[in-house]
Design a protein around this motif. Structure first.
Motif, PDB file in Angstrom:
ATOM      1  N   MET A 171       0.820  -1.191   0.000  1.00 11.34           N
ATOM      2  CA  MET A 171       0.000   0.000   0.000  1.00 11.34           C
ATOM      3  C   MET A 171       0.869   1.263   0.000  1.00 11.34           C
ATOM      4  O   MET A 171       0.597   2.182  -0.736  1.00 11.34           O
ATOM      5  N   TYR A 172       1.907   1.302   0.848  1.00 10.56           N
ATOM      6  CA  TYR A 172       2.809   2.452   0.900  1.00 10.56           C
ATOM      7  C   TYR A 172       4.231   1.986   0.640  1.00 10.56           C
ATOM      8  O   TYR A 172       4.693   1.002   1.212  1.00 10.56           O
ATOM      9  N   ASP A 173       4.924   2.715  -0.237  1.00  7.65           N
ATOM     10  CA  ASP A 173       6.329   2.429  -0.517  1.00  7.65           C
ATOM     11  C   ASP A 173       7.249   3.485   0.074  1.00  7.65           C
ATOM     12  O   ASP A 173       8.356   3.182   0.479  1.00  7.65           O
ATOM     13  N   ARG A 174       6.787   4.752   0.088  1.00  8.98           N
ATOM     14  CA  ARG A 174       7.573   5.858   0.601  1.00  8.98           C
ATOM     15  C   ARG A 174       6.698   6.724   1.497  1.00  8.98           C
ATOM     16  O   ARG A 174       5.666   7.232   1.058  1.00  8.98           O
ATOM     17  N   ILE A 175       7.148   6.901   2.729  1.00 10.14           N
ATOM     18  CA  ILE A 175       6.425   7.696   3.718  1.00 10.14           C
ATOM     19  C   ILE A 175       7.271   8.917   4.050  1.00 10.14           C
ATOM     20  O   ILE A 175       8.453   8.779   4.372  1.00 10.14           O
ATOM     21  N   LEU A 176       6.659  10.098   3.981  1.00  4.31           N
ATOM     22  CA  LEU A 176       7.364  11.341   4.288  1.00  4.31           C
ATOM     23  C   LEU A 176       7.013  11.784   5.697  1.00  4.31           C
ATOM     24  O   LEU A 176       5.842  11.876   6.057  1.00  4.31           O
ATOM     25  N   LEU A 177       8.039  12.060   6.482  1.00  5.40           N
ATOM     26  CA  LEU A 177       7.885  12.579   7.839  1.00  5.40           C
ATOM     27  C   LEU A 177       8.559  13.941   7.922  1.00  5.40           C
ATOM     28  O   LEU A 177       9.769  14.034   8.053  1.00  5.40           O
TER      29      LEU A 177
ATOM     30  N   ALA B  23       5.153   6.705  11.808  1.00  2.00           N
ATOM     31  CA  ALA B  23       5.789   6.502  10.507  1.00  2.00           C
ATOM     32  C   ALA B  23       6.578   5.197  10.492  1.00  2.00           C
ATOM     33  O   ALA B  23       6.507   4.431   9.521  1.00  2.00           O
ATOM     34  N   ILE B  24       7.319   4.923  11.559  1.00  2.00           N
ATOM     35  CA  ILE B  24       8.100   3.688  11.629  1.00  2.00           C
ATOM     36  C   ILE B  24       7.167   2.476  11.649  1.00  2.00           C
ATOM     37  O   ILE B  24       7.399   1.483  10.948  1.00  2.00           O
ATOM     38  N   ASP B  25       6.103   2.553  12.436  1.00  2.00           N
ATOM     39  CA  ASP B  25       5.153   1.447  12.497  1.00  2.00           C
ATOM     40  C   ASP B  25       4.534   1.175  11.127  1.00  2.00           C
ATOM     41  O   ASP B  25       4.466   0.021  10.678  1.00  2.00           O
TER      42      ASP B  25
ATOM     43  N   GLY C 174       6.504  -2.365   4.602  1.00  2.00           N
ATOM     44  CA  GLY C 174       7.799  -2.512   3.930  1.00  2.00           C
ATOM     45  C   GLY C 174       8.205  -1.248   3.191  1.00  2.00           C
ATOM     46  O   GLY C 174       8.823  -1.304   2.127  1.00  2.00           O
ATOM     47  N   ALA C 175       7.869  -0.104   3.755  1.00  2.00           N
ATOM     48  CA  ALA C 175       8.122   1.185   3.105  1.00  2.00           C
ATOM     49  C   ALA C 175       9.406   1.834   3.603  1.00  2.00           C
ATOM     50  O   ALA C 175       9.916   1.503   4.668  1.00  2.00           O
ATOM     51  N   ASP C 176       9.907   2.770   2.814  1.00  5.84           N
ATOM     52  CA  ASP C 176      11.012   3.638   3.212  1.00  5.84           C
ATOM     53  C   ASP C 176      10.424   4.871   3.895  1.00  5.84           C
ATOM     54  O   ASP C 176       9.319   5.287   3.560  1.00  5.84           O
TER      55      ASP C 176
ATOM     56  N   VAL D  49      16.111   9.833  12.655  1.00  8.74           N
ATOM     57  CA  VAL D  49      16.772   8.737  11.955  1.00  8.74           C
ATOM     58  C   VAL D  49      17.262   7.699  12.965  1.00  8.74           C
ATOM     59  O   VAL D  49      17.102   6.492  12.766  1.00  8.74           O
ATOM     60  N   GLU D  50      17.829   8.161  14.084  1.00  9.73           N
ATOM     61  CA  GLU D  50      18.261   7.235  15.137  1.00  9.73           C
ATOM     62  C   GLU D  50      17.086   6.453  15.705  1.00  9.73           C
ATOM     63  O   GLU D  50      17.210   5.280  16.031  1.00  9.73           O
ATOM     64  N   ALA D  51      15.933   7.091  15.819  1.00 11.09           N
ATOM     65  CA  ALA D  51      14.743   6.421  16.359  1.00 11.09           C
ATOM     66  C   ALA D  51      14.321   5.260  15.472  1.00 11.09           C
ATOM     67  O   ALA D  51      13.785   4.265  15.969  1.00 11.09           O
ATOM     68  N   ALA D  52      14.582   5.370  14.176  1.00 10.07           N
ATOM     69  CA  ALA D  52      14.235   4.275  13.266  1.00 10.07           C
ATOM     70  C   ALA D  52      15.121   3.063  13.517  1.00 10.07           C
ATOM     71  O   ALA D  52      14.731   1.941  13.233  1.00 10.07           O
ATOM     72  N   ASP D  53      16.336   3.307  14.059  1.00 11.97           N
ATOM     73  CA  ASP D  53      17.216   2.228  14.515  1.00 11.97           C
ATOM     74  C   ASP D  53      17.400   1.120  13.476  1.00 11.97           C
ATOM     75  O   ASP D  53      17.312  -0.059  13.796  1.00 11.97           O
ATOM     76  N   ALA D  54      17.573   1.506  12.214  1.00 16.05           N
ATOM     77  CA  ALA D  54      17.820   0.566  11.120  1.00 16.05           C
ATOM     78  C   ALA D  54      16.679  -0.421  10.910  1.00 16.05           C
ATOM     79  O   ALA D  54      16.830  -1.397  10.196  1.00 16.05           O
ATOM     80  N   SER D  55      15.523  -0.174  11.542  1.00 18.01           N
ATOM     81  CA  SER D  55      14.391  -1.082  11.345  1.00 18.01           C
ATOM     82  C   SER D  55      13.723  -0.842   9.993  1.00 18.01           C
ATOM     83  O   SER D  55      13.064  -1.725   9.463  1.00 18.01           O
ATOM     84  N   VAL D  56      13.883   0.358   9.456  1.00 18.85           N
ATOM     85  CA  VAL D  56      13.361   0.683   8.126  1.00 18.85           C
ATOM     86  C   VAL D  56      14.382   1.558   7.410  1.00 18.85           C
ATOM     87  O   VAL D  56      15.134   2.289   8.049  1.00 18.85           O
ATOM     88  N   PRO D  57      14.412   1.496   6.083  1.00 21.97           N
ATOM     89  CA  PRO D  57      15.314   2.388   5.344  1.00 21.97           C
ATOM     90  C   PRO D  57      14.868   3.844   5.504  1.00 21.97           C
ATOM     91  O   PRO D  57      13.681   4.153   5.390  1.00 21.97           O
ATOM     92  N   VAL D  58      15.830   4.725   5.787  1.00 25.59           N
ATOM     93  CA  VAL D  58      15.518   6.139   6.011  1.00 25.59           C
ATOM     94  C   VAL D  58      16.379   7.004   5.100  1.00 25.59           C
ATOM     95  O   VAL D  58      17.583   6.810   4.994  1.00 25.59           O
TER      96      VAL D  58
END
Length: 141
Positions: free
Chosen positions: A1-7, A22-24, A30-32, A67-76
């Motif tokens: 449904m979503y590939d790229r999410i803007l925060l 956004a991370i959730d 499976g979005a960036d 970016v640190e909050a994403a903790d490599a769980s998703v591409p940022v």
């Protein structure tokens, strides 16, 4: 449904609360995640680079925290831009083929009792993609 999410972020607590959403969503789909900070050209004299650089530095700090909050769980992907925040957010969304914008109800500016900040209000009214609006973690913030 979503590939790229803007925060978009202005460094506010509400923007940080939006990052969790956004991370959730990015994990679920499976979005960036694209984290964007816009140096507001209406508030600062952006014609002088030496005046803009400290503002970019502060923006990099805001973006870095998220970016640190994403903790490599998703591409940022991160970006710092200069201009009118709402318009730059919409332009970034178009230029990067963003599927969803996730942002806080209000940021650093405006009156605390307003439901939506002016930037959020403009983005919601003019975006060509869905906008997921997140309230502050602390409603009294």
């Amino acid at each position: 449904m979503y590939d790229r999410i803007l925060l978009p972020t202005d460094g506010s607590a509400t923007a940080e609360a939006a990052m969790n959403h956004a991370i959730d969503l990015a994990t679920r789909y499976g979005a960036d995640v694209h984290v964007l900070h816009v140096v507001d050209a209406r508030q600062y004299d952006t014609s002088i680079e030496s005046a803009v650089e400290p503002l970019r530095k502060r923006g990099r700090e805001y973006v870095g925290r998220l970016v640190e909050a994403a903790d490599a769980s998703v591409p940022v992907t991160s970006a710092i831009e200069v201009g009118r925040p709402a318009r730059r957010i919409l332009a970034y969304a178009t230029d990067h083929d963003v599927d969803l914008v996730v942002m806080g109800t209000r940021g650093r500016g405006g009156l605390p009792d307003r439901l939506l900040g002016s930037v959020t209000d403009y983005v919601v009214a003019h975006a060509s993609v869905p906008v997921h609006v997140v309230p502050p973690a602390d409603p009294d913030a």
